[in-house]
Design a protein around this motif. Structure first.
Motif, PDB file in Angstrom:
ATOM      1  N   LEU A   9       1.078   7.653   5.715  1.00  9.75           N
ATOM      2  CA  LEU A   9       0.765   8.704   5.938  1.00  9.75           C
ATOM      3  C   LEU A   9      -0.786   7.570   4.743  1.00  9.75           C
ATOM      4  O   LEU A   9      -1.865   7.978   4.338  1.00  9.75           O
ATOM      5  CB  LEU A   9       0.417   9.756   3.857  1.00  9.75           C
ATOM      6  N   ALA A  10      -0.118   6.612   4.576  1.00  9.41           N
ATOM      7  CA  ALA A  10      -1.348   5.429   3.927  1.00  9.41           C
ATOM      8  C   ALA A  10      -0.230   3.749   4.330  1.00  9.41           C
ATOM      9  O   ALA A  10       0.828   3.762   4.349  1.00  9.41           O
ATOM     10  CB  ALA A  10      -1.583   5.085   2.346  1.00  9.41           C
ATOM     11  N   GLU A  60      -7.126  10.213   5.477  1.00  6.53           N
ATOM     12  CA  GLU A  60      -7.094   9.426   6.457  1.00  6.53           C
ATOM     13  C   GLU A  60      -8.499   8.799   6.106  1.00  6.53           C
ATOM     14  O   GLU A  60      -9.402   9.201   5.371  1.00  6.53           O
ATOM     15  CB  GLU A  60      -7.046   9.453   7.758  1.00  6.53           C
ATOM     16  N   SER A  84     -11.537   6.193   2.155  1.00  2.00           N
ATOM     17  CA  SER A  84     -11.542   7.041   1.799  1.00  2.00           C
ATOM     18  C   SER A  84     -11.101   6.784   0.170  1.00  2.00           C
ATOM     19  O   SER A  84     -11.078   8.347  -0.437  1.00  2.00           O
ATOM     20  CB  SER A  84     -10.487   8.270   2.728  1.00  2.00           C
ATOM     21  N   SER A 120      -8.643   2.391   1.072  1.00  6.41           N
ATOM     22  CA  SER A 120      -9.093   2.266   2.746  1.00  6.41           C
ATOM     23  C   SER A 120     -10.325   2.854   2.150  1.00  6.41           C
ATOM     24  O   SER A 120     -10.893   2.681   0.617  1.00  6.41           O
ATOM     25  CB  SER A 120      -8.039   3.600   3.209  1.00  6.41           C
TER      26      SER A 120
END
Length: 422
Positions: free
Chosen positions: A241-242, A339, A320, A318
């Motif tokens: 997920l990361a 994401e 985000s 990220s």
């Protein structure tokens, strides 16, 4: 310096669910715990931490609701540690996301996750897996099973095995403790130890006892190698997920210790290799991987698999706004993990160890070809404009041994005695 309080629109974190930093042992100057407290605390998550005492940098953070001073000795059994964690959970008064900062805590949590589920939120993982990947021997066996490159390694069971190894091995070699954490017994070596000659190995091994708790590994020369980092968070299906990649510029002690300076550098090949391995073994949760790229054969060789957040995790975020600790909290509280691409070129510096590391690396002439000439931003491990007290506390704790030595020297001279040994 540090990071601004909010870089973008806040993530949709559940601010009713606290986070608890879990650490055992005696390493009060741990910047990773401070980073986790700031990462979630800046976004409104109530943060708590287990600390050695009330005067650690983590305990000084403005984003910490409460420090639970718990100076463990290394002699406690698992049942004592679990009861202590549950007692902390009762004091918090509501389920909290557990964030281990060392292998012992990560292994303990995994092996007792069913009991801890009553008071905490933890990733569901095979109870035996964190201990296995944290073990040098267990990791090497998994690498061999799934075709992941790793350094050539020997696992001596006796002094005779070491003599046989010394007679045929190519030196220098590297010695490491076989198990990830050895607080309950005396470690054979203090971290990764480079050994130059067979004679030096045999002399050192005489103090390792009848069953040496070490591995002996081929040395990958820094002149033909590069140190890489992979951090990620994986769900219960081992889907990332990361996932982030970066290059280690300096470490302390040099070339074998904790990251002192690093850059974010995109590396799809390495990210794919790491994700494939995690999928094979079925791991879920935060991972911190150390790999060395061997330019002699063009392969990335897995050195360490830490089943918890790395101290330098704040290198990676990220676009985000997600880092691995935020991904952990979002996922375990049922929120979506947005994401986003990693912020390329970001730099991370650990102030108290990067200066000696810089001097050592300049003397050796080593540089990494991947460090950008200009960084897109710098994340400092300790100093932050919105949270300065951990930096000040770090300086005070570093200075205290030196101040004590000077005080003892002064007293000895006044008394006409002999100065304490350095």
């Amino acid at each position: 310096m540090g990071g601004p309080v909010v870089r973008r629109a806040p993530l949709a974190l559940n601010r009713e669910v606290p986070g608890l930093i879990v650490k055992f042992g005696d390493y009060p100057l741990h910047h990773g715990g401070v980073g986790a407290i700031r990462s979630l605390g800046r976004l409104g998550v109530p943060m708590y931490a287990i600390t050695e005492d009330r005067f650690t940098p983590a305990a000084a953070s403005r984003y910490l609701r409460r420090a639970f001073a718990w100076p463990t000795t290394g002699t406690e059994g698992p049942e004592v540690l679990i009861e202590g964690l549950l007692r902390v959970g009762r004091r918090i008064g509501r389920p909290a996301v557990l964030i281990p900062t060392d292998e012992e805590a990560a292994v303990l949590i995994a092996e007792h996750q069913d009991v801890l589920d009553e008071a905490f939120l933890v990733p569901r993982v095979d109870t035996a897996l964190p201990r296995r990947v944290a073990s040098k021997q267990g990791l090497h066996e998994l690498c061999g099973k799934y075709g992941i490159p790793s350094p050539v390694t020997a696992f001596p069971e006796s002094y005779a095995d070491i003599e046989e190894f010394a007679a045929t091995a190519r030196f220098p070699v590297v010695a490491k403790n076989r198990e990830a954490f050895v607080r309950r017994t005396s470690p054979a070596v203090r971290g990764t130890t480079r050994i130059a000659t067979p004679g030096a190995l045999l002399a050192l091994a005489r103090g390792w006892g009848e069953r040496p708790g070490v591995i002996l590994q081929e040395y990958l020369p820094r002149e033909s190698a590069e140190d890489w980092i992979v951090h990620g968070y994986f769900d219960s299906g081992s889907v990332p997920l990361a996932l982030f990649t970066g290059v280690k510029v300096r470490s302390w002690p040099p070339h074998a210790g904790m990251t002192a300076s690093a850059y974010v550098v995109g590396n799809p090949e390495l990210a794919s290799l790491a994700a494939e391995f995690v999928k094979h073994i079925g791991f879920s949760g935060i991972v911190d991987l150390d790999l060395r790229y061997d330019r002699r054969d063009g392969r990335y060789k897995l050195l360490d698999f830490n089943p918890r957040m790395g101290a330098q995790f704040r290198l990676f975020e990220s676009d985000s706004g997600v880092d691995v600790v935020r991904a952990l909290h979002l996922h375990l509280t049922g929120r979506e993990v947005p994401e986003g691409a990693q912020r390329e070129g970001n730099r991370y510096v650990v102030e108290n160890i990067d200066l000696p590391a810089l001097l050592a690396y300049r003397r050796s002439g080593y540089t990494t070809p991947h460090a950008p000439r200009r960084s897109s931003g710098t994340e400092l491990a300790w100093l932050a404009a919105d949270d300065p007290r951990p930096f000040v506390t770090m300086l005070a704790r570093m200075a205290r041994p030196g101040v004590k030595h000077l005080h003892d020297l002064w007293r000895a001279r006044r008394a006409g005695g002999i100065a304490p040994a350095k």
